[in-house]
Structures are given as structure tokens and as C-alpha cells.
Design a protein around this motif. Sequence first.
Motif, short mmCIF file in Angstrom:
data_model
loop_
_atom_site.label_atom_id
_atom_site.label_comp_id
_atom_site.label_asym_id
_atom_site.label_seq_id
_atom_site.Cartn_x
_atom_site.Cartn_y
_atom_site.Cartn_z
N ALA A 87 0.83 -1.21 0.00
CA ALA A 87 0.00 0.00 0.00
C ALA A 87 0.86 1.26 0.00
O ALA A 87 0.54 2.24 -0.69
N VAL A 88 1.96 1.25 0.76
CA VAL A 88 2.88 2.41 0.77
C VAL A 88 3.53 2.57 -0.60
O VAL A 88 3.68 3.69 -1.10
N MET A 89 3.92 1.47 -1.23
CA MET A 89 4.49 1.54 -2.59
C MET A 89 3.49 2.11 -3.59
O MET A 89 3.85 2.93 -4.45
N GLN A 90 2.22 1.71 -3.46
CA GLN A 90 1.19 2.25 -4.34
C GLN A 90 1.00 3.75 -4.12
O GLN A 90 0.82 4.51 -5.08
N GLU A 91 1.04 4.18 -2.86
CA GLU A 91 0.91 5.61 -2.56
C GLU A 91 2.08 6.41 -3.13
O GLU A 91 1.89 7.49 -3.69
N LEU A 92 3.29 5.84 -2.99
CA LEU A 92 4.46 6.53 -3.55
C LEU A 92 4.37 6.60 -5.07
O LEU A 92 4.75 7.62 -5.68
N ASN A 93 3.86 5.56 -5.70
CA ASN A 93 3.71 5.55 -7.16
C ASN A 93 2.66 6.57 -7.58
O ASN A 93 2.81 7.24 -8.62
N ARG A 94 1.59 6.70 -6.78
CA ARG A 94 0.55 7.69 -7.10
C ARG A 94 1.10 9.10 -7.02
O ARG A 94 0.75 9.97 -7.83
N LEU B 165 8.00 7.15 -6.31
CA LEU B 165 8.45 5.79 -6.03
C LEU B 165 9.89 5.58 -6.47
O LEU B 165 10.68 4.94 -5.77
N LYS B 166 10.26 6.14 -7.63
CA LYS B 166 11.62 5.97 -8.14
C LYS B 166 12.63 6.65 -7.21
O LYS B 166 13.72 6.13 -6.96
N ASN B 167 12.25 7.80 -6.66
CA ASN B 167 13.13 8.50 -5.72
C ASN B 167 13.31 7.69 -4.43
O ASN B 167 14.39 7.68 -3.85
N VAL C 87 1.81 -4.73 -8.55
CA VAL C 87 2.61 -3.62 -8.00
C VAL C 87 4.08 -3.99 -7.93
O VAL C 87 4.96 -3.19 -8.32
N LEU C 88 4.40 -5.21 -7.48
CA LEU C 88 5.79 -5.58 -7.24
C LEU C 88 6.58 -5.79 -8.54
O LEU C 88 7.78 -5.59 -8.56
N ILE C 89 5.92 -6.21 -9.60
CA ILE C 89 6.63 -6.35 -10.88
C ILE C 89 7.08 -4.98 -11.37
O ILE C 89 8.20 -4.81 -11.88
N ASN C 90 6.23 -3.96 -11.19
CA ASN C 90 6.60 -2.59 -11.55
C ASN C 90 7.78 -2.11 -10.70
O ASN C 90 8.72 -1.47 -11.21
N VAL C 91 7.76 -2.46 -9.40
CA VAL C 91 8.87 -2.07 -8.50
C VAL C 91 10.16 -2.77 -8.93
O VAL C 91 11.24 -2.16 -8.96
N GLU D 190 11.02 -3.79 -11.90
CA GLU D 190 11.53 -3.17 -13.14
C GLU D 190 12.27 -1.87 -12.83
O GLU D 190 13.33 -1.58 -13.41
N MET D 191 11.72 -1.08 -11.91
CA MET D 191 12.38 0.18 -11.52
C MET D 191 13.73 -0.08 -10.87
O MET D 191 14.72 0.62 -11.14
N ILE D 192 13.77 -1.10 -9.99
CA ILE D 192 15.04 -1.41 -9.30
C ILE D 192 16.10 -1.84 -10.31
O ILE D 192 17.27 -1.44 -10.22
N ILE D 193 15.71 -2.65 -11.28
CA ILE D 193 16.67 -3.10 -12.31
C ILE D 193 17.19 -1.92 -13.12
O ILE D 193 18.39 -1.81 -13.40
N ASP D 194 16.31 -0.99 -13.48
CA ASP D 194 16.73 0.19 -14.24
C ASP D 194 17.69 1.06 -13.43
O ASP D 194 18.67 1.60 -13.96
N ILE D 195 17.41 1.21 -12.11
CA ILE D 195 18.22 2.10 -11.28
C ILE D 195 19.59 1.51 -10.99
O ILE D 195 20.63 2.19 -11.09
N TYR D 196 19.63 0.20 -10.62
CA TYR D 196 20.86 -0.40 -10.11
C TYR D 196 21.59 -1.27 -11.13
O TYR D 196 22.54 -1.97 -10.77
N LEU D 197 21.20 -1.23 -12.41
CA LEU D 197 21.91 -1.99 -13.44
C LEU D 197 23.37 -1.56 -13.59
O LEU D 197 24.25 -2.43 -13.75
N PRO D 198 23.69 -0.28 -13.50
CA PRO D 198 25.12 0.12 -13.65
C PRO D 198 26.03 -0.40 -12.54
O PRO D 198 27.25 -0.49 -12.75
N VAL D 199 25.48 -0.74 -11.35
CA VAL D 199 26.34 -1.16 -10.24
C VAL D 199 26.30 -2.67 -10.03
O VAL D 199 26.80 -3.17 -9.02
N VAL D 200 25.70 -3.40 -10.94
CA VAL D 200 25.67 -4.86 -10.82
C VAL D 200 27.09 -5.41 -10.93
O VAL D 200 27.85 -5.01 -11.82
N GLY D 201 27.44 -6.34 -10.03
CA GLY D 201 28.78 -6.91 -10.02
C GLY D 201 29.66 -6.39 -8.90
O GLY D 201 30.75 -6.90 -8.67
N GLN D 202 29.18 -5.37 -8.17
CA GLN D 202 29.97 -4.79 -7.09
C GLN D 202 29.69 -5.44 -5.73
O GLN D 202 30.45 -5.25 -4.80
#
Length: 509
Positions: free
Chosen positions: A394-401, A405-407, A436-440, A442-454
Motif C-alpha cells: 500500500a505504501v508503494m502504491q501511494e508513492l507511485n501515485r 516511487l523511483k526517488n 505492484v511488485l513487478i513494476n517495482v 523493473e524500476m530497481i533493475i533500471d536504477i541499479y543496473l550500472p552497479v551490478v557486479g559490485q
Amino acid sequence: MASYKPVIIQTYPKLGEKVTQDTLYWKNYKSAIQIKEFGAVNKIDFSPIRPHNYAVTASSRIHIYGRYSQEPIKTFSRFKDVAYCATYRDDGKLLVAGSEEGSVRLFDIGGRAALRQFEGHTKAVHVAGFLSDKYRIVSGADDYSSKVWDVSSASEIITYREHTDYVRCGCTSKLNSNLFVTGSYDHTVKVFDTRTENSIMTIEHGHPVESINLFPSGGLLATAGGRYVKIWDILKGGQLLVSLKNHHKTVTCLCLTSSGQRLLSGSLDRHVKVYSTTSYKVVHSFLYEASILSLALAPEDETLVVGMSNGILNVKHRKHEEKQPFRKRRRPTYRTFVKGRNYMPKQEDFLVTKPVRNHLKKYDQLLRSFQVSKALDAVLQGPVRSNPPEVTVAVMQELNRRGTLKNALAGRDEKQLSVLLSFLIRHVTDMRFAAVLINVAEMIIDIYLPVVGQSAVVDKQFLKLQNIVEKEIDYQEELLEVLGMMDALFATLARKKPNAVEENKLDGV
């Protein structure tokens, strides 16, 4: 400025079994204690007197266990081969058991050597028990015979040879000292009266009979064989009352609770089913790790003991209800003293109410002050009881509204990101939260893709999340294939209605 409106927590249908009084009752046991025996446990019998020790028959030994002991307090091992069906007498002082060599032995609980040895059967004795007069013993064996013995003289009183196959189970009446029942692999159950030379009743079960049990009233008989548990009315000449088919493998043992209101059945399918003896419906079920051969309940249902084919003895003790702490009684208010406790407000009265202040949750306080990242951390890292997954979603949905959420997901260190990924791994395949969680994710993968492997921990969690999603996709594809097959089958089974021309042809026109 308008007042802050708290986050609305969406209610979801509860998953899992319906919680009933029986569910709460049978789940109120402590964690199981497992004891390793020397062989398959073929019989468990509780002493009718305190402290209600129980005898376990396995391999060539009979072990006596105390209620809370994990080691046998006494052992009878004077058997040359496998021992069977050790059963207590009503006073708890004597124990009778059969054996593979065909003898029936009587033991004193205080001694070690057998008091009596009854010889007469030519094959293994699987049934042994006391009649309610305490001075006669009943036995049944693989030589198709049932015998009644006199304890004092160690002599045979009478022999019945009416079964045409192995006699593998039996029980005696608590109300009538001359009545006993035997079950055989010839699919029949026979009721005997020691005052007659032949059986007084024969019941056809339909499958090899593995276990039988008389109800406390003596009027009903439960039989188990094949996948069926059947209840018979003896007072009506052996009339079948109900046939239960809730196991998918052979039912091996039956047991009644102390009150007689619940019937338990154990099976080779590793399940113990609990039936109500009024509706004969399954009210609870236990699952064990191996095929079940025997089970027993202590008086007042304090202990449940199950014996399995792998030699494991599973013991569960009932939890004792904790006493509620004493609460100080709230004193009556001033209005009660002035107006009286049962005073009803009149039309001309003015009722002054105190405004009720709504206390905001921690995540609502943080959302109110626009601390979106901390609000998400509060529901992810807080206690599960106060922050179930519904609250986090519910908090994730509120942040998305709000569009933040990305921040809230960005700028996290290894520990915070690990907690977030753990939550996704646990709940991403839950159909209630998947959208809701599939959308979350996808956002996490977009944000943290450059740091994968660290970070090895985060990389491992990303791979685990990927595997879970791929498996879920495979399951969905298989389900769609099955649905397609079912649609095709239903289409072929559906009858095509004849048109008017075909109907005329059928009529001979």
C-alpha cells in the motif's frame, strides 16, 4: 492547509485453510519430538493409569516411555523375532504382546521376564488384548484363528476358526466382558461372544481390514481397510452408517479421542485425518514424513504419538494454557456516580464529547513530511506483525501515485537494497501483489543496473529473483496449455443439438 489523509490499506481475501475451533485445538501442540526405534512401529498403547506411560512395539522389543521421556524407562526384549501389538490391561499392571513365532506373552510392568507364555498359534500373532474382566486374553494370528486364554492357568478356553485369511486387528468391548471383534484380510469383521461357539455377527468391509475400533458406547464400530474408513451400527445388526474415503492410500490405524467426539485415521499416504463423529467430515489433517503404521492419543488428548514405517516415533505434547495476568478493574467515571450507571440521555440534555485524536503510523508521519525513502524503510524493516506485506504494498502504491516511487527506491546502500530484494523474492509471485511488485522490480533493475557486479550478496539476490520469475512464467504457460487441453476435451464431449432436418430423419419422414 488540509489535514493529512492516512494511507488506505487494501484488504485482500485471506489465503489458506479456514480457521475453525478444531484447527486451533489440533494446532495447539508443541514442536514434535522424534525418537528413533529399531524398526517399523506397529503398535502404540497408552497406560490407562497415571502417569500414562506408553508402550511402543517395534522390531523385537517393547519400549515403555514416560510422558516426557525421550529414552525408554523400561524394555522387554525377550523375543526371538518381531514383537506385535503390546497392549495394557485396564489397571495398567500387565502387558500382553504377540510375536512372529506364534506365542502370546504376558508381562508384569514391574518385572522383566514373561509371567505367562501361551502356545497354540502356528503363525505370527498380530492381535492380543485383554477382555474387560481382566482375567482372559484374546489373540488373533496369521493361522486364520482367534483364541481366548485364561490368565491364571495359562490354558486355552476356546478357539474360533471362521476367518479365511490372516487375522490382523481386533478390539475388546469395555462394557461387555464376553464381547470382542476381529478383522481379517478376508475383507470381513466378525463379532464374537465367548459364551457361544460361533461368531454372532459378520460385517463385510470390502477390503482387507487393517484396523478396527469400538466406540465408548459399544454400539458403533469403526473399520479401516483399503482407502476406506467405515462406521457400522452393531445394535442394528451391522448396518453401514457412513463410508469415508479421504485417504489416497491404505488406512492402517484408527484412534478415538477421550471424549469420543473425534476419530483419527492414519494412512500410508503420510496423513492423519481427524473426523467429527457427528458429521463425519474431516475437521483437521496432519502431514508426516513417512508412511504411518500406528497412532495413539493419551487420556485427555495431552499427547499424540505416531509410529512410522521408517522407525521414527513422532511425539507431540499439548501446550498448557497460560494464565491471563491480573488486570486492575477500571473504576467508574464521575458521570456514573452523578447520573447512575444506566442513565439514558434525554432530549434536553447536552452531551459534550471529547475529540478523539487519531495517531498516525510511523510511515504516515514520514509520508506527511515528504520523507519518502524513510517511509519505505519503515515498512520494510519494521516488525512483520505491525507491517504485513499488505501495508508495504500500500505504501508503494501511494508513492507511485505521488510519482516519488523511483526517488524512494534510489540511493540505497547494500543492506537496504538487500532488504528490498528479499521482500520482492518472497512476494513477487503472490497474485495479490504481483501487479505492484513487478513494476517495482523493473524500476530497481533500471536504477541499479550500472552497479551490478559490485556486491556478491545483491548479485545473488538478483539471480534468485530472476529464477523465481522464470519459474512463474513456466507455470503460467503450463496452466494455459492445460486449459487449452480441457477446452478441447469439453468441446468434444459437448453434444451437438440436431437441426430440424435431422429430427425429421429420426422420425422417419
